[in-house]
Every structure is written in C-alpha cells, then in structure tokens.
Motif scaffolding. Structure first.
Motif, PDB file in Angstrom:
ATOM      1  N   VAL A  11       0.838  -1.196   0.000  1.00 29.96           N
ATOM      2  CA  VAL A  11       0.000   0.000   0.000  1.00 29.96           C
ATOM      3  C   VAL A  11       0.875   1.249   0.000  1.00 29.96           C
ATOM      4  O   VAL A  11       0.612   2.203  -0.739  1.00 29.96           O
ATOM      5  N   ALA A  12       1.938   1.236   0.783  1.00 25.33           N
ATOM      6  CA  ALA A  12       2.849   2.386   0.836  1.00 25.33           C
ATOM      7  C   ALA A  12       3.478   2.649  -0.529  1.00 25.33           C
ATOM      8  O   ALA A  12       3.617   3.803  -0.948  1.00 25.33           O
ATOM      9  N   LYS A  13       3.844   1.592  -1.236  1.00 27.93           N
ATOM     10  CA  LYS A  13       4.479   1.749  -2.543  1.00 27.93           C
ATOM     11  C   LYS A  13       3.472   2.132  -3.622  1.00 27.93           C
ATOM     12  O   LYS A  13       3.807   2.847  -4.565  1.00 27.93           O
ATOM     13  N   LEU A  14       2.239   1.643  -3.508  1.00 30.47           N
ATOM     14  CA  LEU A  14       1.223   1.897  -4.526  1.00 30.47           C
ATOM     15  C   LEU A  14       0.531   3.245  -4.365  1.00 30.47           C
ATOM     16  O   LEU A  14       0.099   3.841  -5.353  1.00 30.47           O
ATOM     17  N   THR A  15       0.429   3.728  -3.146  1.00 30.01           N
ATOM     18  CA  THR A  15      -0.317   4.948  -2.867  1.00 30.01           C
ATOM     19  C   THR A  15       0.210   6.119  -3.694  1.00 30.01           C
ATOM     20  O   THR A  15       1.388   6.438  -3.649  1.00 30.01           O
ATOM     21  N   GLY A  16      -0.694   6.713  -4.448  1.00 27.31           N
ATOM     22  CA  GLY A  16      -0.355   7.887  -5.233  1.00 27.31           C
ATOM     23  C   GLY A  16       0.371   7.605  -6.538  1.00 27.31           C
ATOM     24  O   GLY A  16       0.691   8.517  -7.278  1.00 27.31           O
ATOM     25  N   ASN A  17       0.624   6.341  -6.848  1.00 26.74           N
ATOM     26  CA  ASN A  17       1.332   5.995  -8.077  1.00 26.74           C
ATOM     27  C   ASN A  17       0.381   5.246  -9.009  1.00 26.74           C
ATOM     28  O   ASN A  17       0.209   4.032  -8.904  1.00 26.74           O
ATOM     29  N   LYS A  18      -0.239   5.990  -9.916  1.00 22.27           N
ATOM     30  CA  LYS A  18      -1.244   5.394 -10.802  1.00 22.27           C
ATOM     31  C   LYS A  18      -0.669   4.307 -11.691  1.00 22.27           C
ATOM     32  O   LYS A  18      -1.357   3.343 -12.004  1.00 22.27           O
ATOM     33  N   ASP A  19       0.585   4.439 -12.093  1.00 18.25           N
ATOM     34  CA  ASP A  19       1.205   3.420 -12.935  1.00 18.25           C
ATOM     35  C   ASP A  19       1.335   2.093 -12.189  1.00 18.25           C
ATOM     36  O   ASP A  19       1.039   1.028 -12.732  1.00 18.25           O
ATOM     37  N   LEU A  20       1.790   2.167 -10.934  1.00 20.90           N
ATOM     38  CA  LEU A  20       1.916   0.938 -10.145  1.00 20.90           C
ATOM     39  C   LEU A  20       0.555   0.348  -9.813  1.00 20.90           C
ATOM     40  O   LEU A  20       0.387  -0.878  -9.802  1.00 20.90           O
ATOM     41  N   PHE A  24      -0.636  -3.329 -10.710  1.00 18.41           N
ATOM     42  CA  PHE A  24      -1.189  -4.221  -9.698  1.00 18.41           C
ATOM     43  C   PHE A  24      -2.575  -4.706 -10.112  1.00 18.41           C
ATOM     44  O   PHE A  24      -2.919  -5.861  -9.928  1.00 18.41           O
ATOM     45  N   THR A  25      -3.364  -3.813 -10.707  1.00 15.84           N
ATOM     46  CA  THR A  25      -4.713  -4.164 -11.130  1.00 15.84           C
ATOM     47  C   THR A  25      -4.685  -5.181 -12.261  1.00 15.84           C
ATOM     48  O   THR A  25      -5.463  -6.130 -12.258  1.00 15.84           O
ATOM     49  N   SER A  26      -3.777  -4.994 -13.203  1.00 16.38           N
ATOM     50  CA  SER A  26      -3.741  -5.892 -14.356  1.00 16.38           C
ATOM     51  C   SER A  26      -3.051  -7.217 -14.063  1.00 16.38           C
ATOM     52  O   SER A  26      -3.440  -8.251 -14.601  1.00 16.38           O
ATOM     53  N   ASN A  27      -2.035  -7.198 -13.203  1.00 17.81           N
ATOM     54  CA  ASN A  27      -1.307  -8.434 -12.911  1.00 17.81           C
ATOM     55  C   ASN A  27      -0.731  -8.374 -11.498  1.00 17.81           C
ATOM     56  O   ASN A  27       0.450  -8.051 -11.312  1.00 17.81           O
ATOM     57  N   PRO A  28      -1.565  -8.672 -10.496  1.00 14.35           N
ATOM     58  CA  PRO A  28      -1.110  -8.538  -9.109  1.00 14.35           C
ATOM     59  C   PRO A  28       0.098  -9.406  -8.769  1.00 14.35           C
ATOM     60  O   PRO A  28       0.979  -8.971  -8.035  1.00 14.35           O
ATOM     61  N   LEU A  29       0.152 -10.599  -9.312  1.00 18.44           N
ATOM     62  CA  LEU A  29       1.262 -11.494  -8.999  1.00 18.44           C
ATOM     63  C   LEU A  29       2.591 -10.892  -9.448  1.00 18.44           C
ATOM     64  O   LEU A  29       3.558 -10.851  -8.687  1.00 18.44           O
ATOM     65  N   ILE A  59      -7.984   4.772   0.384  1.00 19.17           N
ATOM     66  CA  ILE A  59      -7.089   5.883   0.078  1.00 19.17           C
ATOM     67  C   ILE A  59      -7.460   6.559  -1.242  1.00 19.17           C
ATOM     68  O   ILE A  59      -7.521   7.773  -1.326  1.00 19.17           O
ATOM     69  N   THR A  60      -7.718   5.758  -2.275  1.00 21.46           N
ATOM     70  CA  THR A  60      -7.895   6.330  -3.606  1.00 21.46           C
ATOM     71  C   THR A  60      -9.320   6.298  -4.115  1.00 21.46           C
ATOM     72  O   THR A  60      -9.611   6.918  -5.120  1.00 21.46           O
ATOM     73  N   GLY A  61     -10.185   5.562  -3.493  1.00 13.93           N
ATOM     74  CA  GLY A  61     -11.573   5.499  -3.933  1.00 13.93           C
ATOM     75  C   GLY A  61     -11.748   4.659  -5.182  1.00 13.93           C
ATOM     76  O   GLY A  61     -12.256   3.558  -5.123  1.00 13.93           O
ATOM     77  N   ASP A  62     -11.329   5.156  -6.316  1.00 16.30           N
ATOM     78  CA  ASP A  62     -11.538   4.469  -7.582  1.00 16.30           C
ATOM     79  C   ASP A  62     -10.680   3.217  -7.736  1.00 16.30           C
ATOM     80  O   ASP A  62     -11.005   2.348  -8.527  1.00 16.30           O
ATOM     81  N   ALA A  63      -9.599   3.129  -7.019  1.00 18.34           N
ATOM     82  CA  ALA A  63      -8.718   1.966  -7.156  1.00 18.34           C
ATOM     83  C   ALA A  63      -9.461   0.682  -6.824  1.00 18.34           C
ATOM     84  O   ALA A  63      -9.288  -0.325  -7.491  1.00 18.34           O
TER      85      ALA A  63
END
Length: 80
Positions: A11-20, A24-29, A59-63
C-alpha cells in the motif's frame, strides 16, 4: 510470513502511483514480485490482494472499483 506487513508495504508503494496501481490491477502477482521481490502461494496472494485493494480503496476510492475483477482474474490463473 507476515501478510499484514506485506499489505502495508505494498500500500505504501502503490499509494499515489497510478502506474503501479494499474500494474497491480492488471497483474497482481507480477506487481507483488516486482515491488517486494517475493513469490506468494495462491492463498497468500489472495489474502494480500484483498488487503491491498481494501486499503487502496480507502485511500484512492476508484482503485477499489478498478480492482474489482482482480480476485476473479487471480482465481482463473490458478485454475489453469
């Protein structure tokens, strides 16, 4: 393995980074492996994805909406 720590780290790494988040959304593994450098078994992966999408949704709502199909995608990966 401390799943809650993994979730917090992701979550710390993903927060605020739309690319990450998109990765994560397309291929979480693959995203988990790239971001944390570890492989997870299917049950651990499911727990981590649920925890991360839940916290990201706060945190992001739409995520969380975008990630709605992640769990079904993961389950389908392991059925093959």
């Amino acid at each position: 393995m401390d799943i809650q720590k993994l979730i917090g780290d992701l979550v710390a790494k993903l927060t605020g980074n739309k690319d990450l988040i998109a990765k994560f959304t397309s291929n979480p593994l693959a995203a988990i492996k790239d971001l944390l450098g570890i492989d997870l078994d299917p049950s651990q992966l499911d727990d981590v994805v649920k925890g991360v999408t839940g916290q990201l949704g706060d945190i992001t709502g739409d995520a969380a909406k975008q990630a709605g199909g992640i769990l079904s995608k993961i389950k389908n990966l392991f059925k093959k």
